[in-house]
Scaffold this active site. Structure first.
Site, PDB file in Angstrom:
ATOM      1  N   ARG A   1      38.382  39.745  43.656  1.00 58.39           N
ATOM      2  CA  ARG A   1      37.719  40.583  44.644  1.00 58.39           C
ATOM      3  C   ARG A   1      38.764  41.406  45.382  1.00 58.39           C
ATOM      4  NH1 ARG A   1      33.946  40.029  42.059  1.00 58.39           N
ATOM      5  NH2 ARG A   1      31.857  39.226  42.600  1.00 58.39           N
TER       6      ARG A   1
ATOM      7  N   GLU B   1      36.158  49.663  46.794  1.00 56.08           N
ATOM      8  CA  GLU B   1      35.678  50.167  45.508  1.00 56.08           C
ATOM      9  C   GLU B   1      34.223  50.604  45.528  1.00 56.08           C
ATOM     10  OE1 GLU B   1      34.129  46.627  42.722  1.00 56.08           O
ATOM     11  OE2 GLU B   1      36.245  46.436  43.206  1.00 56.08           O
TER      12      GLU B   1
ATOM     13  N   HIS C   1      36.903  47.607  37.547  1.00 54.70           N
ATOM     14  CA  HIS C   1      36.067  46.406  37.598  1.00 54.70           C
ATOM     15  C   HIS C   1      35.385  46.161  36.248  1.00 54.70           C
ATOM     16  CE1 HIS C   1      33.991  43.692  40.768  1.00 54.70           C
ATOM     17  NE2 HIS C   1      33.933  43.121  39.589  1.00 54.70           N
TER      18      HIS C   1
END
Length: 328
Positions: free
Chosen positions: A232, A261, A293
């Site tokens: 994360r 993000e 991601h």
């Protein structure tokens, strides 16, 4: 049961439809937030992803609409106000384990690409440049790898590093017998930071772990350390990392996540001017590699995510009288 699926990309639609267990699925490309929550009207459940915003205000709106269940198609749940969900009687489920190998393998891909400059070598050869100058790497064999978070993904990552002949240091408030069985050692964070050649993050984002990589922790690390984050983005203080890149404390940085993000990842912004100055600064460093991601993005992982999500929704439909919030 009608389910509104937020942040839905083409691949989400494909895999969720394949795993569908007779539900009515409505796919919405927009992220869930206070401006888009009205799109869930008429649904008994919603399905959300990592950058959807489920704060108290959004949860209250969902409750008023008659939504009873929130199905996260991801492992992390830091974007959900669980206390508010519990107070409102909203059920919450997630996918705690889908394919730990997918994220672990992406972690190794970042390490190997950064170390051997594969991205730079690829571009050079495409241009007819076969010089090796500037592509010098190091052997992974014999290096010390510090893994923060030895859950399923941390364990899978440790096994891969072990196969390269690395020494493993781990830190986790819940020690795993499997970690020690494969030769990993547990230690305090200070020891891990000071002894690891590579530090890899595999823990959830909580108030306790937020910005665990900061000026103080970075100062403890070896000069030229490799830092990898596939967990994360909020685990890292981006400003502190930029300072450590500038003074060469960090020798290599691999990110599959970024703390801001939400306004960037999963979208095609190639024809837009990105307004995030911190991200733009990160992208200028030659020893930084950022992916959007995609650590979870394998066929096996998407299949398991969809299957588990649909199973959670099936259970929710069977347990509608249960008004307690839960995480599967």
């Amino acid at each position: 049961m009608k389910i509104t699926v937020f942040s839905a990309k083409a691949y989400d639609k494909e895999y969720l439809q394949q795993a569908n267990r007779g539900f009515e699925l409505a796919f919405i490309e927009s992220r869930l937030n206070q401006q888009t929550v009205a799109l869930a009207a008429g649904s008994q459940a919603i399905c959300v992803f990592v950058n959807d915003q489920l704060d108290k205000a959004v949860l209250q709106e969902l409750k008023m609409m008659g939504v009873q269940h929130i199905a996260l198609r991801c492992a992390g749940f830091n974007n959900v106000d669980l206390e508010a969900a519990r107070e409102l009687g909203l059920q919450v489920s997630r996918v705690p384990a889908y394919s730990p190998e997918a994220v672990a393998e992406h972690t190794l891909a970042l390490v190997l690409t950064l170390n051997r400059r594969l991205h730079k070598a690829y571009n050079r050869v495409k241009e007819g440049n076969f010089s090796l100058q500037g592509l010098l790497g190091f052997n992974l064999h014999g290096k010390t790898v510090g893994i923060i978070g030895t859950g399923r993904i941390g364990l899978a990552t440790g096994r891969l590093f072990k196969g390269f002949g690395c020494q493993l240091l781990g830190h986790d408030p819940l020690p795993s017998d499997d970690w020690q069985a494969m030769g990993g050692q547990y230690c305090a964070l200070q020891k891990l930071f000071s002894e690891a050649d590579i530090v890899s993050l595999h823990c959830p984002l909580t108030p306790q772990t937020r910005h665990m990589i900061n000026d103080q922790s970075l100062a403890l690390m070896k000069d030229g350390v490799m830092l990898i984050n596939t967990s994360r983005g909020g685990l890292i203080d981006t400003g502190a990392v930029i300072r450590s890149l500038k003074n060469r404390k960090i020798g290599y940085l691999g990110l599959d996540v970024y703390e801001m993000e939400g306004d960037l990842f999963f979208e095609d912004l190639s024809n837009q001017i990105i307004q995030d100055d911190l991200f733009q600064r990160l992208a200028t460093f030659p020893n930084v590699l950022i992916t959007g991601h995609q650590g979870f993005f394998t066929h096996e992982a998407l299949s398991q995510i969809a299957a588990t999500t649909m199973h959670n929704l099936y259970l929710a439909q069977q347990q509608r009288t249960d008004k307690t919030s839960f995480l599967v």
